[in-house]
Design a protein around this motif. Sequence first.
Motif, PDB file in Angstrom:
ATOM      1  N   SER A  11       0.822  -1.176  -0.018  1.00 42.31           N
ATOM      2  CA  SER A  11      -0.011   0.033  -0.025  1.00 42.31           C
ATOM      3  C   SER A  11       0.842   1.421   0.080  1.00 42.31           C
ATOM      4  CB  SER A  11      -0.993   0.113   1.221  1.00 42.31           C
ATOM      5  OG  SER A  11      -0.197  -0.104   2.308  1.00 42.31           O
ATOM      6  N   ALA A  12       1.892   1.349   0.689  1.00 45.92           N
ATOM      7  CA  ALA A  12       2.809   2.366   0.769  1.00 45.92           C
ATOM      8  C   ALA A  12       4.049   2.150   0.234  1.00 45.92           C
ATOM      9  CB  ALA A  12       2.932   3.023   2.428  1.00 45.92           C
ATOM     10  N   GLY A  13       4.191   1.187  -0.528  1.00 47.26           N
ATOM     11  CA  GLY A  13       5.654   0.594  -1.150  1.00 47.26           C
ATOM     12  C   GLY A  13       5.986  -0.624  -0.174  1.00 47.26           C
ATOM     13  N   TRP A  14       6.471  -1.633  -0.714  1.00 46.77           N
ATOM     14  CA  TRP A  14       6.858  -2.922  -0.144  1.00 46.77           C
ATOM     15  C   TRP A  14       7.726  -2.781   1.047  1.00 46.77           C
ATOM     16  CZ3 TRP A  14       3.921  -7.142  -1.197  1.00 46.77           C
ATOM     17  CH2 TRP A  14       3.415  -7.183  -2.488  1.00 46.77           C
ATOM     18  N   ILE A  15       8.599  -2.037   0.781  1.00 49.47           N
ATOM     19  CA  ILE A  15       9.865  -2.042   1.976  1.00 49.47           C
ATOM     20  C   ILE A  15       9.040  -1.440   3.107  1.00 49.47           C
ATOM     21  CG2 ILE A  15      12.072  -0.972   2.689  1.00 49.47           C
ATOM     22  CD1 ILE A  15      13.043  -1.192  -0.156  1.00 49.47           C
ATOM     23  N   ALA A  16       8.643   0.245   2.914  1.00 49.55           N
ATOM     24  CA  ALA A  16       8.063   0.646   4.126  1.00 49.55           C
ATOM     25  C   ALA A  16       6.767   0.354   4.755  1.00 49.55           C
ATOM     26  CB  ALA A  16       7.523   2.134   3.483  1.00 49.55           C
ATOM     27  N   THR A  17       6.110  -0.610   4.084  1.00 50.97           N
ATOM     28  CA  THR A  17       4.803  -0.945   4.509  1.00 50.97           C
ATOM     29  C   THR A  17       5.226  -2.613   5.421  1.00 50.97           C
ATOM     30  OG1 THR A  17       3.579  -0.576   2.715  1.00 50.97           O
ATOM     31  CG2 THR A  17       2.483  -2.151   4.228  1.00 50.97           C
ATOM     32  N   TYR A  18       6.135  -3.361   4.690  1.00 54.69           N
ATOM     33  CA  TYR A  18       6.413  -4.472   5.648  1.00 54.69           C
ATOM     34  C   TYR A  18       7.301  -4.244   6.756  1.00 54.69           C
ATOM     35  CZ  TYR A  18       5.879  -8.726   2.895  1.00 54.69           C
ATOM     36  OH  TYR A  18       5.346 -10.006   2.247  1.00 54.69           O
ATOM     37  N   ILE A  19       8.214  -3.184   6.763  1.00 55.35           N
ATOM     38  CA  ILE A  19       8.704  -2.720   8.112  1.00 55.35           C
ATOM     39  C   ILE A  19       7.844  -2.196   9.087  1.00 55.35           C
ATOM     40  CG2 ILE A  19      10.576  -1.199   9.047  1.00 55.35           C
ATOM     41  CD1 ILE A  19      12.172  -1.540   6.413  1.00 55.35           C
ATOM     42  N   ASN A  20       6.945  -1.390   8.572  1.00 52.84           N
ATOM     43  CA  ASN A  20       6.088  -0.767   9.599  1.00 52.84           C
ATOM     44  C   ASN A  20       4.974  -1.954  10.103  1.00 52.84           C
ATOM     45  OD1 ASN A  20       6.612   1.968   9.942  1.00 52.84           O
ATOM     46  ND2 ASN A  20       5.684   2.559   7.586  1.00 52.84           N
ATOM     47  N   TYR A  21       4.503  -2.863   9.452  1.00 46.96           N
ATOM     48  CA  TYR A  21       3.574  -3.735   9.888  1.00 46.96           C
ATOM     49  C   TYR A  21       4.073  -5.116  10.190  1.00 46.96           C
ATOM     50  CZ  TYR A  21       0.706   0.307   8.325  1.00 46.96           C
ATOM     51  OH  TYR A  21       0.037   1.386   8.057  1.00 46.96           O
ATOM     52  N   LEU A  22       4.651  -6.023   9.163  1.00 46.09           N
ATOM     53  CA  LEU A  22       5.169  -7.138   9.465  1.00 46.09           C
ATOM     54  C   LEU A  22       6.287  -7.392  10.347  1.00 46.09           C
ATOM     55  CD1 LEU A  22       4.565 -10.239   8.443  1.00 46.09           C
ATOM     56  CD2 LEU A  22       6.626  -9.928   7.178  1.00 46.09           C
ATOM     57  N   TRP A  23       7.316  -6.332  10.287  1.00 45.19           N
ATOM     58  CA  TRP A  23       8.583  -6.600  11.280  1.00 45.19           C
ATOM     59  C   TRP A  23       8.198  -6.265  12.777  1.00 45.19           C
ATOM     60  CZ3 TRP A  23      13.752  -4.794   8.970  1.00 45.19           C
ATOM     61  CH2 TRP A  23      13.706  -5.527   7.518  1.00 45.19           C
ATOM     62  N   SER A  24       7.076  -5.023  12.789  1.00 47.71           N
ATOM     63  CA  SER A  24       6.418  -5.043  14.149  1.00 47.71           C
ATOM     64  C   SER A  24       5.521  -6.121  14.607  1.00 47.71           C
ATOM     65  CB  SER A  24       5.705  -3.736  13.877  1.00 47.71           C
ATOM     66  OG  SER A  24       6.332  -2.574  13.535  1.00 47.71           O
ATOM     67  N   LEU A  25       4.993  -6.818  13.879  1.00 45.19           N
ATOM     68  CA  LEU A  25       4.089  -7.763  14.323  1.00 45.19           C
ATOM     69  C   LEU A  25       5.062  -9.072  14.756  1.00 45.19           C
ATOM     70  CD1 LEU A  25       1.541  -9.576  14.783  1.00 45.19           C
ATOM     71  CD2 LEU A  25       1.854 -10.207  12.331  1.00 45.19           C
ATOM     72  N   THR A  26       6.418  -9.220  13.891  1.00 47.46           N
ATOM     73  CA  THR A  26       7.305 -10.189  14.188  1.00 47.46           C
ATOM     74  C   THR A  26       7.934  -9.995  15.587  1.00 47.46           C
ATOM     75  OG1 THR A  26       7.471 -10.707  12.124  1.00 47.46           O
ATOM     76  CG2 THR A  26       9.010 -11.599  13.682  1.00 47.46           C
ATOM     77  N   ALA A  27       8.491  -8.722  15.748  1.00 46.91           N
ATOM     78  CA  ALA A  27       9.174  -8.334  16.875  1.00 46.91           C
ATOM     79  C   ALA A  27       8.231  -8.341  18.084  1.00 46.91           C
ATOM     80  CB  ALA A  27       9.689  -6.625  16.730  1.00 46.91           C
ATOM     81  N   GLY A  28       6.977  -7.979  17.960  1.00 49.16           N
ATOM     82  CA  GLY A  28       5.805  -8.197  18.970  1.00 49.16           C
ATOM     83  C   GLY A  28       5.723  -9.487  19.627  1.00 49.16           C
ATOM     84  N   CYS A  29       5.403 -10.549  18.604  1.00 46.11           N
ATOM     85  CA  CYS A  29       5.385 -11.936  18.670  1.00 46.11           C
ATOM     86  C   CYS A  29       6.651 -12.801  19.671  1.00 46.11           C
ATOM     87  CB  CYS A  29       5.093 -12.755  17.655  1.00 46.11           C
ATOM     88  SG  CYS A  29       3.389 -12.272  16.683  1.00 46.11           S
ATOM     89  N   ILE A  30       7.718 -12.227  19.249  1.00 46.68           N
ATOM     90  CA  ILE A  30       9.094 -12.566  19.842  1.00 46.68           C
ATOM     91  C   ILE A  30       9.037 -12.083  21.285  1.00 46.68           C
ATOM     92  CG2 ILE A  30      11.495 -12.686  19.813  1.00 46.68           C
ATOM     93  CD1 ILE A  30      11.356 -12.210  16.827  1.00 46.68           C
ATOM     94  N   SER A  31       8.560 -10.863  21.371  1.00 45.80           N
ATOM     95  CA  SER A  31       8.724 -10.254  22.904  1.00 45.80           C
ATOM     96  C   SER A  31       7.945 -10.842  23.534  1.00 45.80           C
ATOM     97  CB  SER A  31       8.604  -8.766  22.772  1.00 45.80           C
ATOM     98  OG  SER A  31       7.102  -8.265  22.319  1.00 45.80           O
ATOM     99  N   VAL A  32       6.529 -11.232  23.126  1.00 43.51           N
ATOM    100  CA  VAL A  32       5.324 -12.119  24.133  1.00 43.51           C
ATOM    101  C   VAL A  32       6.023 -13.359  24.738  1.00 43.51           C
ATOM    102  CG1 VAL A  32       3.380 -12.948  24.039  1.00 43.51           C
ATOM    103  CG2 VAL A  32       3.459 -10.904  23.025  1.00 43.51           C
ATOM    104  N   ILE A  33       7.107 -13.653  23.788  1.00 39.24           N
ATOM    105  CA  ILE A  33       7.701 -15.304  24.376  1.00 39.24           C
ATOM    106  C   ILE A  33       8.263 -14.908  25.776  1.00 39.24           C
ATOM    107  CG2 ILE A  33       9.713 -16.710  24.126  1.00 39.24           C
ATOM    108  CD1 ILE A  33       9.476 -16.576  21.146  1.00 39.24           C
ATOM    109  N   ALA A  34       8.563 -13.832  26.124  1.00 39.47           N
ATOM    110  CA  ALA A  34       9.001 -13.504  27.569  1.00 39.47           C
ATOM    111  C   ALA A  34       7.934 -13.768  28.387  1.00 39.47           C
ATOM    112  CB  ALA A  34       9.773 -12.036  27.628  1.00 39.47           C
ATOM    113  N   LEU A  35       6.917 -13.290  28.184  1.00 41.97           N
ATOM    114  CA  LEU A  35       5.583 -13.642  29.036  1.00 41.97           C
ATOM    115  C   LEU A  35       5.266 -14.966  29.144  1.00 41.97           C
ATOM    116  CD1 LEU A  35       3.308 -10.752  27.681  1.00 41.97           C
ATOM    117  CD2 LEU A  35       4.562 -10.723  29.510  1.00 41.97           C
ATOM    118  N   ASP A  36       5.508 -15.840  28.224  1.00 44.65           N
ATOM    119  CA  ASP A  36       5.047 -17.237  28.126  1.00 44.65           C
ATOM    120  C   ASP A  36       6.313 -17.955  29.096  1.00 44.65           C
ATOM    121  OD1 ASP A  36       3.805 -19.693  26.446  1.00 44.65           O
ATOM    122  OD2 ASP A  36       5.834 -19.940  26.892  1.00 44.65           O
ATOM    123  N   LYS A  37       7.433 -17.428  28.838  1.00 48.41           N
ATOM    124  CA  LYS A  37       8.474 -18.282  29.977  1.00 48.41           C
ATOM    125  C   LYS A  37       8.366 -17.912  31.289  1.00 48.41           C
ATOM    126  CE  LYS A  37      12.414 -18.664  26.676  1.00 48.41           C
ATOM    127  NZ  LYS A  37      13.775 -18.453  26.352  1.00 48.41           N
TER     128      LYS A  37
END
Length: 208
Positions: free
Chosen positions: A51-77
């Motif tokens: 929607s706003a260009g592949w690089i910008a949109t992926y970094i803003n949304y998918l990369w944020s989602l991935t970073a968030g999912c990894i950080s939730v691992i701390a809660l699971d542990k």
Amino acid sequence: MAHNNAVLLWKVCNIFVWLALALSLMYLTHYKNITMLIGLILMYPVTDMASAGWIATYINYLWSLTAGCISVIALDKMYYDKKIYFPEAVMYLLLELFATNFETFGVMYVCILLWYIGNLWYEKKIRFKKVCFWILQMVVALGNVIFALTCPGNFIRKQEEVGRWMKDFAQWTVVDKLVMGVNTTMHSLFDGNLVFAVFLFVLLINCF
């Protein structure tokens, strides 16, 4: 990456981000129904990421989602009383800092943290170290939410968008805004294609 048009570097990083998302979700679901999990990931219409260009949109949304999912691992542990080493804890906080810089995810993360501490209290799993790390995560998430709410650029963008698309926004009640938000979201998710409906159906079957 976007400013320098480093497409090849972005592509390589993006592959690892997709793999990290899959692996983190596998860990968080305790490696149950891996085939279904990968199927749901592959089902996502990646054209939405242009929607706003592949690089910008992926970094803003998918990369944020991935970073968030990894950080939730701390809660699971912490929930299962697994040890978290200091470098690992720093990594989780830095990933949360990146993820919650996307303000929508920041609000979601605050909700996750509130639910989490309530659940620990209800199940009598409150421990000093858990509470300390929870406080650090809450400070990071709330800090990014407050930053987004007070950022002059966001305020200017809000004024421009409201003036362009919703001229009567100031007269709307809270109920009006809630109804408009739900209607617009459901229209985007269900009317354009059936991917989200299929996703919910598969998820429901999996839950049962």
